[in-house]
Design a protein around this motif. Structure first.
Motif, PDB file in Angstrom:
ATOM      1  N   ASN A 190       0.851  -1.194   0.000  1.00 46.72           N
ATOM      2  CA  ASN A 190       0.000   0.000   0.000  1.00 46.72           C
ATOM      3  C   ASN A 190       0.882   1.237   0.000  1.00 46.72           C
ATOM      4  OD1 ASN A 190       0.553   0.904   2.795  1.00 46.72           O
ATOM      5  ND2 ASN A 190      -0.582  -0.949   3.381  1.00 46.72           N
ATOM      6  N   LEU A 191       0.273   2.351  -0.304  1.00 48.15           N
ATOM      7  CA  LEU A 191       1.024   3.591  -0.496  1.00 48.15           C
ATOM      8  C   LEU A 191       1.740   4.032   0.774  1.00 48.15           C
ATOM      9  CD1 LEU A 191       1.542   5.494  -2.857  1.00 48.15           C
ATOM     10  CD2 LEU A 191      -0.396   6.882  -2.092  1.00 48.15           C
ATOM     11  N   ARG A 202       3.057  10.590   2.106  1.00 51.77           N
ATOM     12  CA  ARG A 202       2.370   9.749   1.120  1.00 51.77           C
ATOM     13  C   ARG A 202       2.082  10.490  -0.183  1.00 51.77           C
ATOM     14  NH1 ARG A 202      -3.411   7.294   2.707  1.00 51.77           N
ATOM     15  NH2 ARG A 202      -3.869   9.528   2.661  1.00 51.77           N
ATOM     16  N   ALA A 206       3.818   9.665  -3.835  1.00 49.90           N
ATOM     17  CA  ALA A 206       3.034   9.270  -5.003  1.00 49.90           C
ATOM     18  C   ALA A 206       3.352  10.157  -6.203  1.00 49.90           C
ATOM     19  CB  ALA A 206       1.551   9.329  -4.678  1.00 49.90           C
ATOM     20  N   THR A 216       2.163   5.387 -11.875  1.00 52.39           N
ATOM     21  CA  THR A 216       1.807   5.429 -10.466  1.00 52.39           C
ATOM     22  C   THR A 216       2.395   4.198  -9.777  1.00 52.39           C
ATOM     23  OG1 THR A 216      -0.217   4.132 -10.732  1.00 52.39           O
ATOM     24  CG2 THR A 216      -0.393   6.534 -11.049  1.00 52.39           C
ATOM     25  N   PRO A 217       2.546   4.219  -8.447  1.00 55.92           N
ATOM     26  CA  PRO A 217       3.049   3.017  -7.763  1.00 55.92           C
ATOM     27  C   PRO A 217       2.215   1.781  -8.063  1.00 55.92           C
ATOM     28  CG  PRO A 217       3.139   4.899  -6.277  1.00 55.92           C
ATOM     29  CD  PRO A 217       2.419   5.361  -7.509  1.00 55.92           C
TER      30      PRO A 217
END
Length: 276
Positions: A190-191, A202, A206, A216-217
């Motif tokens: 998760n981010l 965070r 991102a 994006t991740p």
């Protein structure tokens, strides 16, 4: 496992030297169906490298010229320039459309004298190429592979690319999070976890991840999982097993993600690879 090793374990490559000697006139590498990259090592003389739509580049000192993807190009030398070269093809295990090759410029050149280790490898290769020792071809091929690894180290250490996989590995803030993804592709990242590894907020993580990697991740994780899946499929593993191994609960989810990035299903891709 270091950040480059984890990449090379997925994107295997091999090289094959196909020409050593004097270059007189034009050498053309413009096959539209080619699936190989190319290495041209200039030993002496003067060499002109040209891609369509770009200005020619002139080299007049010992230089490694690397085309990581199947880019149409020509190399040229005048007859009286006494230009000597070593040329090799670069084959990728899962084809040239991979994040490693795609993250590099269409052509990279490094003067041989830039690094003493690099110079030692090149000098050894020239000794084999213009000599007649036993197992000459085998040694030349392996030395070209060593040169590519040395080149990739140089790209990372000198921040030679701005966007993509290699740029991310060269970024001191993103490298840890990318290494973690590479090592554990099946983990439900998760981010927040990835941002903590990068020691960033965070939202900032991102935005920076997308700026450097061009994805994006979440998209990057999905792309990496597909590449890991290809590695398993090459070994003949069942699609259901592969799906679980890369973090998907069922084959349909893997098939959807796989098709979105390759245009075909995992089974179709596996069949095509096995047929070749």
């Amino acid at each position: 496992m270091d950040k480059l090793t984890s990449i090379l374990n997925q994107f295997s490559f091999s090289t094959g030297v196909f020409y050593t000697g004097q270059l007189c006139g034009l050498g053309s590498f413009e096959d539209e169906k080619s699936q190989t990259g190319h290495i041209h090592l200039l030993k002496q003389g003067e060499l002109e490298a040209h891609e369509p739509g770009k200005a020619p580049v002139i080299f007049n000192e010992p230089t490694l010229i690397f085309y990581p993807r199947p880019v149409p190009h020509t190399i040229r030398a005048e007859k009286d320039s006494n230009t000597e070269v070593v040329c090799a093809e670069v084959h990728y295990g899962a084809g040239p459309s991979n994040p490693l090759a795609s993250s590099l410029p269409s052509m990279i050149s490094i003067p041989v004298n830039r690094d003493h280790r690099f110079k030692e490898t090149v000098e050894w290769l020239f000794e084999e190429a213009f000599g007649s020792k036993c197992a000459r071809q085998l040694v030349m091929d392996r030395l070209c592979e060593v040169l590519i690894v040395q080149l990739l180290r140089w790209v990372i250490n000198n921040h030679q690319v701005d966007v993509g996989l290699m740029a991310g590995l060269a970024d001191s803030r993103l490298a840890r999070s990318m290494e973690a993804i590479h090592k554990e592709p099946a983990k439900n990242w998760n981010l927040v976890e990835l941002a903590e590894l990068a020691n960033m907020a965070r939202s900032r993580f991102a935005a920076h991840f997308r700026e450097v990697n061009g994805q994006t991740p979440g998209d990057y994780i999905a792309t990496w999982r597909v590449e890991v899946a290809k590695t398993h499929l090459k070994k003949g593993k069942r699609v259901g097993w592969v799906a679980n191994e890369v973090g998907y609960e069922n084959t349909s989810t893997l098939a959807r993600i796989f098709r979105s990035r390759t245009g075909i299903s995992p089974k179709e891709w596996q069949k095509q690879f096995m047929d070749h």
